[in-house]
Design a protein around this motif. Sequence first.
Motif, short mmCIF file in Angstrom:
data_model
loop_
_atom_site.label_atom_id
_atom_site.label_comp_id
_atom_site.label_asym_id
_atom_site.label_seq_id
_atom_site.Cartn_x
_atom_site.Cartn_y
_atom_site.Cartn_z
N ASN A 171 0.84 -1.23 -0.19
CA ASN A 171 -0.12 0.07 0.14
C ASN A 171 0.94 1.32 -0.13
O ASN A 171 0.47 2.72 0.11
CB ASN A 171 -1.09 0.14 1.25
N LYS A 209 -7.06 12.62 -14.54
CA LYS A 209 -5.99 12.61 -14.15
C LYS A 209 -5.36 11.06 -13.68
O LYS A 209 -6.31 10.37 -13.28
CB LYS A 209 -5.69 13.48 -12.98
N SER A 255 1.34 7.13 -6.54
CA SER A 255 1.69 7.79 -5.22
C SER A 255 2.48 6.68 -4.34
O SER A 255 2.14 5.71 -4.22
CB SER A 255 0.35 7.80 -4.49
N SER A 315 7.34 12.27 7.66
CA SER A 315 7.17 11.49 6.61
C SER A 315 6.99 11.96 5.13
O SER A 315 6.76 13.24 5.09
CB SER A 315 5.82 10.59 6.78
N ARG A 339 5.78 11.80 0.89
CA ARG A 339 4.89 11.08 -0.17
C ARG A 339 5.24 11.60 -1.62
O ARG A 339 5.19 12.87 -1.47
CB ARG A 339 3.56 10.97 0.22
N ASN A 386 4.15 12.18 -5.31
CA ASN A 386 3.24 11.79 -6.70
C ASN A 386 3.63 11.95 -7.85
O ASN A 386 4.11 12.99 -8.00
CB ASN A 386 1.73 12.31 -6.19
N HIS A 399 -8.96 21.75 -3.88
CA HIS A 399 -8.31 21.11 -2.73
C HIS A 399 -7.14 21.86 -1.99
O HIS A 399 -6.77 22.74 -2.61
CB HIS A 399 -8.00 19.58 -2.79
N ASP A 441 -3.72 20.74 0.36
CA ASP A 441 -2.93 19.77 0.64
C ASP A 441 -2.96 19.40 2.10
O ASP A 441 -3.10 20.44 2.73
CB ASP A 441 -1.50 19.88 0.11
N PHE A 459 5.23 15.72 -0.96
CA PHE A 459 4.46 16.16 0.03
C PHE A 459 5.55 15.78 1.30
O PHE A 459 5.90 14.86 1.66
CB PHE A 459 3.25 15.10 0.34
N ASN A 477 5.38 15.78 5.14
CA ASN A 477 4.33 15.62 6.41
C ASN A 477 4.81 15.03 7.60
O ASN A 477 5.96 14.60 7.85
CB ASN A 477 3.55 14.34 5.87
N PRO A 482 2.59 9.60 10.21
CA PRO A 482 1.33 9.39 10.51
C PRO A 482 0.96 9.16 12.04
O PRO A 482 -0.17 9.43 12.59
CB PRO A 482 1.04 7.99 9.74
N TYR A 508 -2.41 12.44 13.18
CA TYR A 508 -2.28 13.08 11.90
C TYR A 508 -2.70 11.95 10.84
O TYR A 508 -3.35 12.11 9.75
CB TYR A 508 -0.60 13.21 11.41
N SER A 509 -2.65 10.49 10.99
CA SER A 509 -3.12 9.37 10.13
C SER A 509 -4.67 9.63 10.11
O SER A 509 -5.38 9.29 9.11
CB SER A 509 -2.64 8.18 10.58
N THR A 542 -5.37 12.29 7.70
CA THR A 542 -5.21 12.03 6.23
C THR A 542 -6.27 10.93 5.88
O THR A 542 -6.93 11.09 4.69
CB THR A 542 -4.06 11.39 6.03
N PHE A 579 -9.14 13.01 4.77
CA PHE A 579 -9.03 13.65 3.43
C PHE A 579 -9.20 12.57 2.48
O PHE A 579 -10.07 12.80 1.27
CB PHE A 579 -7.72 14.12 3.35
N HIS A 631 -12.56 15.80 -3.58
CA HIS A 631 -12.17 17.26 -3.23
C HIS A 631 -13.31 18.16 -2.83
O HIS A 631 -14.15 18.38 -3.74
CB HIS A 631 -11.36 17.79 -4.43
#
Length: 362
Positions: free
Chosen positions: A130, A149, A153, A212, A214, A216, A235, A237, A309, A311, A314, A339-340, A343, A346, A351
């Motif tokens: 994942n 789009k 990720s 952390s 990420r 994309n 949106h 971020d 990103f 961050n 998590p 934080y997780s 996210t 989100f 969006h």
Amino acid sequence: MAQQIRLKNEEAEIEDLTEFLIKAGHGVKGLSETELGDLPQQYIQPQSERPSCMKIMDESSIPIIDVSNWDDPMVVKSVCDAAHKWGFFQIINHGIPLEVLENVKLATLAFFSLPPEEKRNYFKHTSPSNHVRLSTSFIPEAENALEWKDYLSLFYVSDVEALTLWPAVCRDQLLDYMRMSQVVIKPLTEVLMKGLNINEINEKEWSAMTGSKRINLNYYPKCPKPELTVGVGRHSDVSTFTLLLQDDIGGLYVRAPDGENWIHVPPIPGALVVNIGDALQIMSNGKYKSIEHRVIANKINDRISIPLFVNPKPSEVIGPLEEVLKESGEKPKYKTVLYSDYTLHFYRKNHDGKGTLEFAKL
Ligand SMILES: CC(C)(COP(=O)(O)OP(=O)(O)OC[C@H]1O[C@@H](n2cnc3c(N)ncnc32)[C@H](O)[C@@H]1OP(=O)(O)O)[C@@H](O)C(=O)NCCC(=O)NCCSC(=O)/C=C/c1ccc(O)cc1
Ligand SMILES: O=C(O)CCC(=O)C(=O)O
Ligand SMILES: [Fe+2]
């Protein structure tokens, strides 16, 4: 294929589209290449979200800051003022070699040029982890109208893990970029903290803000009817901040400080776009702002962009920083959140502009 997509009745259409986009691995890039001539109805956005409803301020521009000397008090002031007023700015002379940036763009194109049989292995249900996930649109299950789009990720844990899990066509170039990006991430974080009167950042605060990452890889294929859809909907971020690398096509718009108009972010060769994310808006108790942004699809050209990103971890509990509350005497505007959880919230909805922040508002 194109004809099949169009001839089915509405319910079968969605099934067929999912099969084509995800199971067969074509993505919206494959849809664009079939030269449909028309936009499948799933991509038609409500009137209010279409480009024709945007009031665009042509004469305005987000700040462009030369950061060749991060210690210069003028640079510190420009960065902190921009983070407060605009939430978005471009940096030039940042020290990441042009070649590293060019290689990231080439690697992105190389990934999306893989045959669909290979790309389909990275979609959620078949991906080996994942931490590596190819998607089309944002969250197709949660969206009323799809976005034009595709995106890969990649959640960064370590070089060792990335070398095993990330696609071989792009991993070395992306890892070089991740490594080099520290020359921006470290001084940028320090400068932003200086603006909050935090001059020493301890281990815990580093982890709270930058623990952390990420990356994309966004691919926006050319679109038969850009006026009816979006590349990415409005949106903000959820990051602490985002470093965005874009190619030379353009199409990113950010909300103006007046909260009504939109401003285009013109591509500048070698520059990086920086934007403040929700996590830093929360930690700064609203002093720095995460700004709504969106991408308009393009009729003639494919476009790519690569957000990195930065961050909190998590597992981090984030909230307004104590130093900020003490210094300003303000009451906290946000509660503390895992934080997780933030996210995940989100990722469970479409969006919706700055709607995610409501999750943390007091
Ligand atoms: C909570 C996370 C996101 C996932 O946790 P996990 O338990 O390890 O991962 P799972 O794979 O079990 O994912 C849980 C759920 O999160 C969703 N998700 C998990 N990554 C993803 C994924 N890259 N894509 C879209 N759903 C996902 C996914 O829907 C999934 O739901 P479900 O399928 O129903 O179990 C975790 O990685 C985390 O907290 N990470 C913190 C760092 C982080 O990634 N922050 C996000 C920064 S990204 C950002 O600011 C903006 C991103 C953005 C992205 C697209 C846009 O169009 C516009 C903006
Ligand atoms: O493509 C762009 O310029 C912006 C993409 C974006 O906002 C995102 O991926 O979060
Ligand atoms: Fe974004």
